[in-house]
Each structure stands twice: as C-alpha cells, then as structure tokens.
Design an enzyme around this catalytic site. Sequence first.
Site, PDB file in Angstrom:
ATOM      1  N   ALA A 493      46.881  51.709  35.284  1.00  0.00           N
ATOM      2  CA  ALA A 493      47.185  50.351  34.833  1.00  0.00           C
ATOM      3  C   ALA A 493      45.958  49.704  34.203  1.00  0.00           C
ATOM      4  O   ALA A 493      46.060  48.987  33.199  1.00  0.00           O
ATOM      5  CB  ALA A 493      47.689  49.517  36.011  1.00  0.00           C
ATOM      6  N   ASP A 494      44.784  49.941  34.776  1.00  0.00           N
ATOM      7  CA  ASP A 494      43.541  49.422  34.197  1.00  0.00           C
ATOM      8  C   ASP A 494      43.308  49.993  32.807  1.00  0.00           C
ATOM      9  O   ASP A 494      42.968  49.277  31.856  1.00  0.00           O
ATOM     10  CB  ASP A 494      42.347  49.800  35.073  1.00  0.00           C
ATOM     11  CG  ASP A 494      42.209  48.913  36.302  1.00  0.00           C
ATOM     12  OD1 ASP A 494      42.848  47.855  36.353  1.00  0.00           O
ATOM     13  OD2 ASP A 494      41.441  49.294  37.215  1.00  0.00           O
ATOM     14  N   ILE A 495      43.436  51.308  32.690  1.00  0.00           N
ATOM     15  CA  ILE A 495      43.140  51.983  31.422  1.00  0.00           C
ATOM     16  C   ILE A 495      44.118  51.550  30.339  1.00  0.00           C
ATOM     17  O   ILE A 495      43.721  51.201  29.216  1.00  0.00           O
ATOM     18  CB  ILE A 495      43.171  53.507  31.620  1.00  0.00           C
ATOM     19  CG1 ILE A 495      41.993  53.942  32.488  1.00  0.00           C
ATOM     20  CG2 ILE A 495      43.155  54.240  30.282  1.00  0.00           C
ATOM     21  CD1 ILE A 495      42.104  55.352  33.031  1.00  0.00           C
ATOM     22  N   MET A 524      48.345  43.338  32.653  1.00  0.00           N
ATOM     23  CA  MET A 524      48.422  44.756  32.986  1.00  0.00           C
ATOM     24  C   MET A 524      49.819  45.130  33.462  1.00  0.00           C
ATOM     25  O   MET A 524      50.300  46.234  33.199  1.00  0.00           O
ATOM     26  CB  MET A 524      47.371  45.101  34.033  1.00  0.00           C
ATOM     27  CG  MET A 524      45.947  45.064  33.501  1.00  0.00           C
ATOM     28  SD  MET A 524      44.703  44.821  34.791  1.00  0.00           S
ATOM     29  CE  MET A 524      45.126  46.129  35.944  1.00  0.00           C
TER      30      MET A 524
END
Length: 661
Positions: A493-495, A524
């Site tokens: 989710a961060d990427i 996100m």
Amino acid sequence: MLDDVRILAWGARHAIRLGATLLERAGAQVTFGEARPRDISAYDVIVVSSDMSPANERSAIAELKAAGTHIVCDITATGPQGARACMRGTDAQIQAISGLMDTTGFAHGEPVRIGVPFTEISAALYASAAIAAAVRVKRSRGIVQNIDVTLFGCAASALTTFLPTAFAQGTVGRVGNRHPACAPWNAYATRDGWILICTSTEEQWRKIKEVACVPQLGDPRFATLRERVVNVDELDALIETWTATLTTAECSLLCERIGLAAGPIVSVAGLSGEPNFRMRHADAAMQIDTQGIDSDTYRRVPIFNTSRLTDDTCATPHASPESAAHVPHAGPLAGIKVVEIGQYTTAPLVGKHLAALGAEVVKVEPPDGEVARSWTPGQAGTSYFFALNNTDKQTIALDLKQEADRAHLSAMLADADVLVENLRPGALAKLGFDRDTLGKINPRLIYCSISGFGIASAYPGRPAFDTVIQAMSGLMDLTRSAGEPVKLGVSGADILGGQAALLAIVACLADPARHDGTFVEISMQDVAAWCALFASGNREGQGIAVACIDGHVWLESDEHVDAASLAAHAQQARCSGETRASAVAALAKAGISAVPVARVHELIEDGDFLADVLSVARDACGAFWPVIKVPYRLSRTPARVRAVPGAPTRALAGRFAALAV
C-alpha cells in the site's frame, strides 16, 4: 496535465490497459487497439508490450522505436537482454522469479501469490510516470525518445524492506501478518471476522494492555519490545483471547479511541460498506451493491485527485525558471526543485524518483534524523533501507516546532516547484503551513499530500500503517494462504501510494500551461482498493506453489487446467524429491509451465538482477552502497541513481544547494 497528448495503447498486457486508465485520468486522449492502426501519425505516444506480440508486430514495434518520431513505451516481463530476454512471463511468474512471492505468506506455509497483479500494476504506474516525463521533455526540448519498463524491475524495486538483510548476507523469511521488529502486530480473529492491530511504541503497548484486561500480558516475558518479539507466539495467543470476545467493529472502535493503528480485514465485495470507501466513492459503492464487481468497476475509483492549491484567484504567480533543463543529457526534471517532508516509504519513494529524474530534492528530517536511518542492517550508522529510499537527495534537519526553522522551510518553499509529504492529515497545517499559506508563499507550488485515508475521511484521527491499509482495501482478502488472509510481504500500500503520487506530480510538471498552484491528494486506501477491484473484476489463471528439496516452484495453468490437476502433475513429476531446476524441466516435458520461486537472498547471485536491477552509489565520504536502479529506462534523458545522502545538515547554503554527486 497531459491534455492534448494522444496515446495509442497497443498491447495485450494488463499494464497496457491499466496505464491507459491512468493516462486518461491525467488528461490524455487514449485509444486502445489490439492491432496496429493504419495512421500512426495520429498519436504522440505509443504504448506496447513487445514480448506478448506476434513476430510481425514485434518488427513493426522495432521500426517505430528506430524511427524516432513517437514516444514509444515498451512494457515487458524481463526486457530485451539477459538470460531471460523476451520471456513472456505472467505477473505470477514474475512474482516468483523476482523473490516477491517468497516474501508473502506464513513462515510455516508455502510462498503465496499476491492476490492482485502487483507487477503489472506497478509497471503501469511507473510507465505512466515515465511517459509524462518524456512528454515534458518533448514539449520543453523537442526530444523524442523510447521508454522500456520491465515487470521484473518493478518487482525488485518493491523489495526495499527485504533487500537490506540480503545485502548483509542474511536469509530472508516470510513473516505472515507480523512485523519482524514490532509486537503485537498481527491479524487477530474476532467474533465475526478479523482485525489487523499494529503497535510500534511502548506507549501503545501500555494502552493495549489496559483495554485488553488480560492479566497474563503483564508477564515479564512481554516487558520490553525485544522480549515481546522473542515471545510473539505466546503474546499473539493472549491478544486473541481478548479480540475474540469482541466484534470487529467493537475492536476497531476501541483501538481508534486509544490511538492504535488498527482496522478490519475488509472483503473486496465489502468495500461498498466500508465507511471511508463509501464516503469517498459513493458511485462505485452503489454499483458494487446493485450490480456487483465487473471488469471496469475499478475505473470508478480515482487514484489521485487534483484541485487548485487555493481559492485565491488574485494571487500573482511568479516564474520558476528551469535553467538546467537545457543542459545536454539532463534528466527530464532538471531545474525542478522539490521539498520532501516524509519518512519510511511513501513520500521518500516519490522524492527518490523525482531526484533520479533530475530534480533537486531537499529532504526535511526531524532534528535527530529520520528514525529509519538507524535501522539495521546498514553501514556507518545508516541503514540500507534508508539508503535505498533516499538516493540523490540533500537532507536538512529542521525542528518545525521552532519559529526559526519554520521560517527556513518557508524560504525553501518560496523557491520550490513541488512539496510532497506523508504526515498525518492536518499535521502540516497545525505547523502553520495550510494550503492558503502555502499558496501565499508560492502561488505556483504543486503540493502533494499522501495519507492513509485521504484528507476528506471518515477517520480523520485514525493512524494508518501500510498493513492496516492492506487490510481495509481488499488486498488481504484477495491474498490468502490456506484460506487465511495474509498481507503482501512488501509494503504494497505504501509503494503503490507513492507511485500514484509520482505519476500525478510528473503529469502536473508536464503541463506547459500550468500557472496556478496545484493540490494533489493521495489516499493509500483509494489506490489499494483500485488495485483490488481491478483484480476482482479481471481474474487471473490458477496456479500453485509446490515444494522441492531446495525451495519451491510455481506451476501455472490455462483455463483448461485447475489447481487439482496441477497438483497431480507435480506429484507425477516427483517435485518433492527434485531440485527446483530439475522440477521445472520435468514439468516442461509434461507441458506444464513452471518457474522457480526465488529467495530474496539468492537475487544477489542472479545475473539478471545484478545487471538490470542492482547498482552502486557513493556517499559524501566516498563509501560504496548497493542501490536499485529505477525500473524504467528513458533512452535519451535517462533517470540516474548516483548518491546516498550523508547525515542531515542544520542549514543549507542558500535555499537550495546544488546536488553533490
């Protein structure tokens, strides 16, 4: 943004279709075609997947690349060089050979395929950002160039939390829904489902002990973080004796009340009833409720939103000259100045790529430096993780609670083109930098805010870690091991949130008519739900991971072969008694497509990884660092990864210092 750019999406990969959606969102006029049209001159950009094309089309693609009349973006599995050149790899096969698959799943189970086509999605995002960069170069310098993007490179670029262990010659293992350095941090059963709970500080541990009222949690075995990690099996069992007495909603509310990052594991179909998703995407929620999820439902969820930075129409825009843009071979963003206020993955990933594309990026860190600097393993007091995510930046330490340091930030922003941050929503405004103030400081600023649930949110005070977003977006529902939901091993989710921000920012910078400041909002959860809805409406073929004597192989089927048949073939080939290489060969003779599942630490000895992905950078002291190349290649204005930043300075010479490379 990309208004008036005409794009032909010509190819069979999911990445082509997804990229078309993204480029349309950025304003481009996109035509999707299965075959080459007669009038190629009608287009500015042509997006292809040559490895999936028949021979005659590959020849036509090669001619287009050589002609130099169009921006040609070629998205392939592994690229045109190396031992795996022109491999017609599927998303799952690339997950396997890149090490991505082996990071997902439980320690006692098999490697797990990520439930969304992660490498195709990642390639679509990076390719779209690279196309926007190439359009900017064409508009400003008249240079037309080709772009190559590989799924393998995109997968390897996502391994930043696992590669540091490999760099230190350690063995990387799967951790399921746990965190290797924090506890409690896991998915726990409730009375009616699952909840993901994450703690990272002693204060959070104290609060969870108080609300759980489980006496055994006071045992000395759990007194420190280190002891909790060592005794995590016993700790998780005790935490679940508490969560199992509550409904998921009750547990989520309790955690939110005490400030813990937590959330339910939401099914994809259940997104329509998830409060934040329904508030932000009422149209998509209604379709899911009334018609279910089809192949185009994902298109109803935008992965970025843009608006004017302020409502002040009387602001006088100031020029932001880009004198470096005309230096021969300068990067696409040469002359652009970026301020990054971020930590861990999302905003740092954006800053890293903007810097690789040629922008001057100044990273603002707290007085003691970003926490991730001190993680292990690393060298000279800096972690490999920090180095991988922060290449080619200048760093400065500011205490934004102090007036003098806020004044210094204000002076930097006055000269900047872009501000990107991943602070909690409203945190920057509380420090005196709300949108109106930013607009007064710099009327042309592109301000990008990345958060878990968005600015307009049903959870304005809820903290969000990557794992919680995976749980609340459908990603974990689609990624399962023996029926149990499991997070992506990488910080998916961060990427993906960072990649969406990169695309939006570069598309804004490609707009020659941009005069007013722009606010870019990234949620996100929006991005992750977009991915989950695409995967749910566009199902992949079946496959299984099978154990061998030295690891696992991934077997894949077409629509005529189910998982049970694949398992029977694996048994006939006696995979359990063979090496991965022997098993792949035996299965090939039986007509079954199989690839080895690579371990992350094995990549360090993989020729394709070493040639196409791994690179070396230097810090200010001359020390060498292993770093990762960007997974997109622009033929005439390449993105470059060159330097690892040293310790943050307390002041910069001028508002922006020249990058020391």
